[in-house]
Design an enzyme around this catalytic site. Structure first.
Site, PDB file in Angstrom:
ATOM      1  N   GLU A 282       0.872  -1.133   0.099  1.00 35.20           N
ATOM      2  CA  GLU A 282       0.035   0.044   0.020  1.00 35.20           C
ATOM      3  C   GLU A 282       1.040   1.262   0.023  1.00 35.20           C
ATOM      4  O   GLU A 282       1.768   1.271   0.647  1.00 35.20           O
ATOM      5  CB  GLU A 282      -0.915   0.153   1.035  1.00 35.20           C
ATOM      6  CG  GLU A 282      -1.742   1.213   1.252  1.00 35.20           C
ATOM      7  CD  GLU A 282      -2.779   1.134   2.463  1.00 35.20           C
ATOM      8  OE1 GLU A 282      -3.791   2.170   2.583  1.00 35.20           O
ATOM      9  OE2 GLU A 282      -2.512   0.395   3.372  1.00 35.20           O
TER      10      GLU A 282
ATOM     11  N   CYS B 200      -6.391   1.421   2.920  1.00 35.42           N
ATOM     12  CA  CYS B 200      -7.510   2.587   3.249  1.00 35.42           C
ATOM     13  C   CYS B 200      -7.545   3.187   1.810  1.00 35.42           C
ATOM     14  O   CYS B 200      -8.231   4.234   1.516  1.00 35.42           O
ATOM     15  CB  CYS B 200      -6.978   3.322   4.317  1.00 35.42           C
ATOM     16  SG  CYS B 200      -7.301   2.756   5.822  1.00 35.42           S
TER      17      CYS B 200
ATOM     18  N   ASN C 102     -12.512  -3.194   1.665  1.00 32.39           N
ATOM     19  CA  ASN C 102     -11.188  -3.274   2.460  1.00 32.39           C
ATOM     20  C   ASN C 102     -11.926  -2.644   4.023  1.00 32.39           C
ATOM     21  O   ASN C 102     -12.102  -1.630   3.785  1.00 32.39           O
ATOM     22  CB  ASN C 102     -10.204  -2.522   2.123  1.00 32.39           C
ATOM     23  CG  ASN C 102      -8.878  -2.306   3.001  1.00 32.39           C
ATOM     24  OD1 ASN C 102      -8.203  -3.243   3.461  1.00 32.39           O
ATOM     25  ND2 ASN C 102      -8.885  -1.178   3.711  1.00 32.39           N
ATOM     26  N   GLU C 103     -11.841  -3.393   4.886  1.00 30.97           N
ATOM     27  CA  GLU C 103     -12.011  -3.205   6.171  1.00 30.97           C
ATOM     28  C   GLU C 103     -13.327  -2.114   6.447  1.00 30.97           C
ATOM     29  O   GLU C 103     -13.308  -1.237   7.198  1.00 30.97           O
ATOM     30  CB  GLU C 103     -10.829  -2.227   6.877  1.00 30.97           C
ATOM     31  CG  GLU C 103      -9.739  -3.224   7.053  1.00 30.97           C
ATOM     32  CD  GLU C 103      -8.640  -2.320   7.819  1.00 30.97           C
ATOM     33  OE1 GLU C 103      -8.843  -1.389   8.258  1.00 30.97           O
ATOM     34  OE2 GLU C 103      -7.561  -2.946   7.859  1.00 30.97           O
TER      35      GLU C 103
END
Length: 845
Positions: A57, A246, A378-379
């Site tokens: 990332e 994120c 994602n999350e």
């Protein structure tokens, strides 16, 4: 989610001497502290070549200023306050004369919005990253610039530092409309503080001012920084998950176009990142800087292929996470993103005659990239909203590309209401694979080696996409190694696993710990990196059943003082009472006489106001104050709490031993979206219990915590909120045995995460084995940390000559040891090197 961010200091403990690291063989009949019993004829789960991989990332300047080899910062003058409040279009540039960044019809192209107007006789100088532009004597560097000079000009390009020139000055004649110009430098000396200067003799427009080392990874154009790419390659990862994180599920889901107003805070969308670099979009990075997208999807796929890793891209699900927590309700936009995902698969796998396969071929890769897995989301903290959208992505992909596995996720934590809801939805829908993420204390990893033992073998497989133990010290890596033995033991459930994050530029850190650290002139693997590398290069093909004796269970009650704290919140506390189980008052404080009983150990500002103890700084994090006796046990704690202002709620601590070891009830944490009980152990935190919920401002809450032995019950306004029992041992001695089919070796992997040596009887169940075994040992002081100048944790190889069907081996204190023992059988292979060959994905040539 609100995660604790860590920054490592520079002090380290010296490496143990080689003699201390090497094992001390003992006779088979000697007594042992532990016993490992192996069943060589048993068949444990097969381990896929893709078991261990890496997650990339763009965080901590992992791309621009990191893996992406470009040496010029803000090369296209696109920096903006959208990226960071301090940014301007001339950030990282210094002007001598007249230089103005324009956004008008004279630009290079529609997607490259800004360009520099440079007046006659003026100079602009770029500072690069960290201390400057790094050049090495004798190495070549490729300069390029797009320029427009209607009447013609001469561009003088220089590389220099404070001591003088670093290469022969180059002159470039530019004339007419926008055109790309190039030059090559050969550095005459080495410097970490270089500057790139461009001077014009006549008015000129400049864009995409670039300088690349010629010696990129595999000498590829628009390439990668060689030392970083080679450190990743040395891991032999089975997969590469990219680009986030994120970055994927935050920001606007709109595109980069006039229709969106050239939206500068968008989710990571793959189509923004392909094609000629001068035509790629720019975007704000969630982590607080700009991302140029010079390193984009094509480069990610190419890198995955180069290192023999399975590519595993992640696309947005139109539900934001990472504290934003909003579901996008726009059916047309959702359909566009679903189609973009189908187009991505075509870009990766389609023939060169297809629309997106043609674009891949035009970029230099006519053959497909062989994409087999793709993750959506994602999350996300909104599991139901996420899953409704995920199902639309999955249905579309499975209809058109049934051989592509669509991966879901279970939110940002290892447990709790969000996790449970997400897993229920995934199980009920028959999802193939679910991505779990967690960042916990070393103690949690030692306690949870058995996490996947009880997972349903017929349910979705697990992709452990992000995990770390909140530190880069050797004790953190040891705990992760112990946990990894449990991952391998459950290789039939846990199919993929990757540490996170991967990279960190030491001068631009948003998140720590990280696997690989670097600056503009050096890179080094953390202690955690050495563990990952050892496991990835010695995985084996199948688990051989084994068991080991353990450490006695946890005994004794939870003991400790009490505490009050806040996180980015101002709050008032009153009527604190601590009562022993027999009714005795241990402490009582209504703050009518001040706060003399309390000791301030954290941040923030505490004062007594109107008979309440108030933390007044709404920005302060971890503002702990403590009171009482660390020997207290079996007590009731009562607190009245009122939130005054800020982002979160209350933190009420119990079992407080010191500033790094305690429990606290975090009410209204994670931007006031959930509450949890967290345990801090040596500074690292793990979640024991969590539920969704928020705290109202200016409302008084009655908080009660009942501690009995190792059981804790929690009450909010007189109603039981939850309870837990903390009696799981942090087992320091773990083992796993696997078989390498290629070499015919048993790989005995032992983690001894304690300060004493573990003399161990190893019973191979009657297997006939060669007496000589190849040994690789990692051992150091628990607090040792690898730095640029000191590799405190590094592998030591040796040969053990006492291997037999039963033998005794002494595993050093605080060590990870791998023994490769060749089984004797007809036609068995000769001993091979203590590494596994890299997984390879079929590709061109």
């Amino acid at each position: 989610m609100s995660r604790t961010r860590w920054r490592l200091g520079l002090s380290v403990t010296a490496l143990l001497t080689a003699s201390a690291l090497l094992p001390s063989p003992a006779h088979a009949e000697a007594a042992a502290d532990y016993t490992i019993t192996v069943s060589p004829s048993g068949r444990g789960p097969a381990i896929d070549d893709t078991m261990y991989g890496v997650f990339y990332e763009d965080i901590n300047r992992a791309a621009d200023g990191g893996l992406y080899a470009e040496l010029v910062q803000n090369r296209s003058f696109e920096y903006s306050t959208a990226d960071h409040a301090s940014y301007t279009p001339l950030t990282a540039w210094a002007a001598d004369g007249t230089a103005e960044v324009l956004d008008d019809g004279g630009r290079l192209n529609e997607r490259n919005r800004n360009y520099l107007s440079l007046a006659a006789g003026s100079t602009v100088t770029n500072a690069g990253y960290n201390t400057g532009i790094r050049v090495e004597e004798g190495e070549r560097y490729d300069f390029s610039v797009w320029s427009r000079a209607e009447s013609g000009t001469t561009l003088t390009v220089a590389l220099r530092d404070a001591a003088g020139t670093l290469a022969k000055v180059r002159e470039v004649a530019a004339k007419g409309k926008w055109r790309k110009y190039t030059a090559t430098f050969t550095a005459t000396r080495t410097s970490n503080r270089g500057r790139l200067a461009v001077t014009t003799t006549a008015p000129a427009a400049l864009d995409m001012v670039s300088l690349f080392p010629r010696d990129t990874y595999r000498h590829q154009p628009n390439g990668l920084r060689k030392d970083l790419a080679e450190k990743i390659e040395a891991l032999h990862p089975g997969f590469l998950r990219f680009p986030g994180g994120c970055l994927v599920n935050t920001g606007s889901m709109a595109d980069y176009s006039a229709d969106s107003g050239w939206q500068r805070k968008r989710s990571y969308q793959w189509k923004d990142t392909i094609g000629p670099v001068e035509e790629r979009a720019t975007n704000a990075n969630f982590w607080g800087y700009n991302q140029s997208y010079g390193l984009g999807y094509y480069e990610y796929f190419r890198f995955a292929e180069d290192i023999g890793a399975m590519p595993l891209p992640v696309v947005p699900a139109l539900v934001t996470g990472c504290g934003q927590n909003k579901a996008v309700d726009d059916d047309a936009l959702l359909k566009r993103h679903v189609q973009d995902t189908l187009d991505l698969i075509e870009f990766a796998n389609g023939p060169r005659t297809s629309e997106w396969g043609k674009k891949r071929a035009e970029m230099g890769h006519p053959e497909p990239f062989h994409l087999t897995h793709l993750e959506v989301g994602n999350e996300e903290n909104l599991p139901k909203e996420f899953f409704a959208r995920f199902e639309q992505f999955r249905a579309a992909v499975e209809a058109e590309y049934p051989d592509v596995t669509v991966v879901s996720n279970s939110g940002p934590d290892d447990s709790g209401a969000i996790f449970d809801t997400a897993w229920q939805l995934n199980r009920e829908a028959g999802v193939a694979m679910v991505d779990e993420h967690y960042y916990n204390s070393p103690q949690w990893f030692l306690q949870n080696n058995d996490r996947y033992d009880s997972y349903d073998r017929g349910g979705p497989k697990v992709f452990l996409g992000e995990y770390a133990s909140q530190g880069n010290a050797w004790k953190n890596a040891l705990a992760e190694a112990a946990f990894m033995t449990g991952l391998e033991r459950n290789a039939d459930v846990v199919k993929l696993a990757s540490y996170a994050p991967l990279l960190a530029n030491e001068d631009y850190v948003q998140w720590s710990p990280d696997l690989i650290w670097f600056n503009n002139h050096a890179s080094w693997g953390s202690a955690n990196y050495e563990v990952q590398k050892l496991f990835m290069n010695n995985t084996g093909d199948r688990v051989v059943p084994s068991k080991a004796t353990g450490t006695p269970a946890v005994s004794g009650p939870i003991t400790g003082a009490v505490g009050l704290s806040t996180w980015a919140t101002s709050a008032a506390y009153d009527d604190v009472r601590v009562t022993a189980a027999d009714g005795r008052t241990l402490m009582s404080d209504d703050f009518s006489g001040g706060a003399a009983q309390w000791t301030h150990t954290g941040a923030g500002s505490w004062t007594v106001q109107d008979g309440q103890y108030v933390q007044t700084d709404p920005a302060a994090e971890n503002s702990m104050v403590t009171a009482g006796d660390p020997a207290w046990h079996d007590y009731d704690l009562h607190v009245k709490a009122t939130k005054k202002s800020g982002k979160e709620g209350f933190l009420v601590a119990f079992g407080v031993k010191d500033t790094g070891n305690y429990y606290w009830w975090n009410l209204g944490g994670w931007n006031n979206t959930q509450s949890a009980v967290e345990q801090a152990s040596d500074g690292g935190k793990s979640t024991l219990l969590s539920k969704a919920g928020s705290i109202e401002t200016d409302r008084a809450y009655d908080i009660d915590i009942k501690v009995r032995g190792r059981q804790v019950s929690l009450y909010l306004d007189g109603r039981e909120w939850g309870s837990f029992t903390d009696d799981k041992p942090a087992e320091p001695f773990r083992q796993i045995v696997t078989r390498d089919d290629r070499t015919g070796e048993l790989i005995v992997k032992v983690v001894n995460a304690q300060d004493t040596a573990a003399r161990t009887t190893v019973d191979l169940g009657g297997a006939k084995v060669a007496s000589r075994a190849a040994v690789t040992t990692l051992a150091a002081d628990q607090d040792a940390v690898n730095t640029e100048t000191d590799a405190a944790v590094t592998p030591v190889t040796s040969t053990f000559s006492g291997a037999a069907s039963e033998f005794t081996y002494t595993f050093p204190p605080n060590s990870v040891t791998f023994l490769r023992i060749r089984q004797r059988s007809p036609g068995s292979a000769r001993p091979g090197p203590a590494t596994r060959p890299p997984h390879r994905v079929a590709g061109p040539g």
